[in-house]
Design an enzyme around this catalytic site. Structure first.
Site, PDB file in Angstrom:
ATOM      1  N   GLN A 104       0.850  -1.191   0.000  1.00 54.44           N
ATOM      2  CA  GLN A 104       0.000   0.000   0.000  1.00 54.44           C
ATOM      3  C   GLN A 104       0.886   1.241   0.000  1.00 54.44           C
ATOM      4  O   GLN A 104       1.794   1.377   0.818  1.00 54.44           O
ATOM      5  CB  GLN A 104      -0.917   0.024   1.223  1.00 54.44           C
ATOM      6  CG  GLN A 104      -1.982   1.109   1.107  1.00 54.44           C
ATOM      7  CD  GLN A 104      -2.829   1.257   2.349  1.00 54.44           C
ATOM      8  OE1 GLN A 104      -2.319   1.609   3.412  1.00 54.44           O
ATOM      9  NE2 GLN A 104      -4.126   1.011   2.236  1.00 54.44           N
ATOM     10  N   TYR A 175      -5.702  11.037   4.386  1.00 50.98           N
ATOM     11  CA  TYR A 175      -4.337  11.306   3.949  1.00 50.98           C
ATOM     12  C   TYR A 175      -4.340  12.156   2.670  1.00 50.98           C
ATOM     13  O   TYR A 175      -5.378  12.655   2.249  1.00 50.98           O
ATOM     14  CB  TYR A 175      -3.577   9.989   3.806  1.00 50.98           C
ATOM     15  CG  TYR A 175      -3.551   9.230   5.116  1.00 50.98           C
ATOM     16  CD1 TYR A 175      -3.053   9.820   6.281  1.00 50.98           C
ATOM     17  CD2 TYR A 175      -4.082   7.952   5.218  1.00 50.98           C
ATOM     18  CE1 TYR A 175      -3.061   9.159   7.486  1.00 50.98           C
ATOM     19  CE2 TYR A 175      -4.104   7.270   6.437  1.00 50.98           C
ATOM     20  CZ  TYR A 175      -3.588   7.887   7.568  1.00 50.98           C
ATOM     21  OH  TYR A 175      -3.612   7.231   8.768  1.00 50.98           O
ATOM     22  N   GLY A 321      -9.067  -6.936   9.304  1.00 49.09           N
ATOM     23  CA  GLY A 321      -7.962  -6.198   9.881  1.00 49.09           C
ATOM     24  C   GLY A 321      -7.725  -6.599  11.324  1.00 49.09           C
ATOM     25  O   GLY A 321      -6.928  -7.492  11.621  1.00 49.09           O
TER      26      GLY A 321
END
Length: 374
Positions: A104, A175, A321
């Site tokens: 990523q 982000y 996750g």
């Protein structure tokens, strides 16, 4: 294996012919455990290897594409060719266990702590001030924007050279790419800001650059995915409707997959769509219209949670996750018909058994509400 969970472990083939051995993917999660130079540590390798045996694909924690994009302490870097050996170690640790390895890639933008970026020069789409009116980040110049687009391409090349099976462009979670898409943080008046269409320019340019690099340096088996957030809670942020417009544009880019970032798989939109009682996943799948696969995610802990997610939507792939930190043997237990033995709350006494690095373990155990059992 219990028949009702058979679909979870059935294979899936991407458009480029790459086959996943099952539908369960490890979601990207920051672990704060690299060294000060941005190199992957042995503790990280062990953490990933422990979770890579049974899932079909591992999407790593985000790696920064430029020195001023480092968003967390203990984050590993992909901003120079010197980082290729470090990246290669991680790819090998994952692939040796039988999972596809996807890197990523991201830039933290205004989320970057000043002490982690050169000269404390934090950047974003536009000037950003804190609650006291002091500047938190300055606006990138158009030249700098173009350089960051190129940097996403260069880090993709490094991922190819390091042996990854793909990259995921991180356009979610506040982000830099997210900051360009949001009207809250993007007040630019050039071609990268203004209307919804112009606010899509930066994310789509990064997609184009990454795909261009892949076409030049990799074969057709290399995967390119894109992660996005569904909407912002603030009234002046982007809405679910805005995201559907972006998802529609991304779906035309022939990406290998899209990956939504959700805390709750079954959550519903706040605004920007006609029916706020209709789950976000339904809107996304309708908008994509089968053009590219969507990875769903969000508070899937038990085998029954996963079965419900597949049964109630047409989502083809599911990312776990926190649950894979809580129970790294989740997939194996389903395969062996032991789904009743799946652990769904973190056991604070089992850090060593769960192979979780100290910095991540400290973050988990000191953040109430993040993980069940804390």
């Amino acid at each position: 294996m219990n028949e009702q969970y058979k679909e979870l472990l059935s294979p899936y083939t991407f458009r480029n012919g790459v086959e996943l051995k099952n539908r369960i993917i490890m979601a990207p999660m920051t672990n704060f455990s690299s060294d000060d130079e941005g190199n992957v540590t042995d503790a990280e390798l062990e953490y990933y290897a422990r979770r890579s045996k049974d899932v079909s694909m591992v999407i790593t924690a985000c790696t920064y594409v430029t020195p001023d994009g480092k968003g967390f302490p203990g984050e590993f870097g992909g901003d120079s060719d010197e980082m290729i050996p470090s990246l290669e170690r991680l790819a090998k640790a994952i692939k040796d266990q039988g999972a596809k390895a996807v890197l990523q890639i991201f830039h933290g933008g205004v989320q970057c702590p000043p002490d982690l970026v050169p000269d404390g020069d934090v950047v974003s789409a536009s000037d950003v001030k804190d609650e006291n009116g002091d500047k938190k980040a300055r606006a990138l110049t158009e030249r700098e924007v173009k350089e960051i687009i190129e940097a996403f391409g260069e880090t993709t090349r490094r991922a190819i050279e390091a042996g990854y099976d793909g990259v995921e462009i991180h356009g979610a979670n506040g982000y830099l790419i997210h900051q360009f898409f949001s009207p809250m943080t993007n007040q630019r008046e050039d071609r990268f800001g203004g209307s919804l269409e112009k606010r899509m320019t930066f994310p789509l340019a990064i997609v184009d650059k990454v795909k261009e690099v892949v076409d030049e340096h990799a074969d057709s088996s290399f995967l390119v995915g894109y992660r996005f957030s569904p909407e912002e809670p603030e009234e002046n942020g982007f809405s679910m409707g805005d995201t559907l417009a972006l998802v529609d544009a991304l779906s035309d880019k022939e990406l290998d997959y899209l990956h939504v970032s959700l805390f709750d798989f079954f959550s519903k939109p706040r605004r920007g769509v006609e029916d706020t009682e209709k789950p976000r996943m339904e809107y996304l799948l309708e908008t994509i219209g089968g053009r590219t696969p969507l990875i769903g995610v969000g508070s899937i802990y038990s085998a029954e949670d996963a079965r419900k997610a597949f049964d109630e939507t047409d989502v083809p792939l599911l990312a776990l996750g926190r649950e894979l930190i809580i129970d790294p043997d989740w997939v194996q237990k389903i395969a062996e018909g032991r789904e009743d033995e799946i652990v769904t709350e973190i056991n604070k006494e089992k850090q060593e058994e769960l192979v979780v690095p100290d910095p991540l373990w400290n973050a988990i155990t000191n953040t109430p509400g993040w993980f069940p059992g804390v």
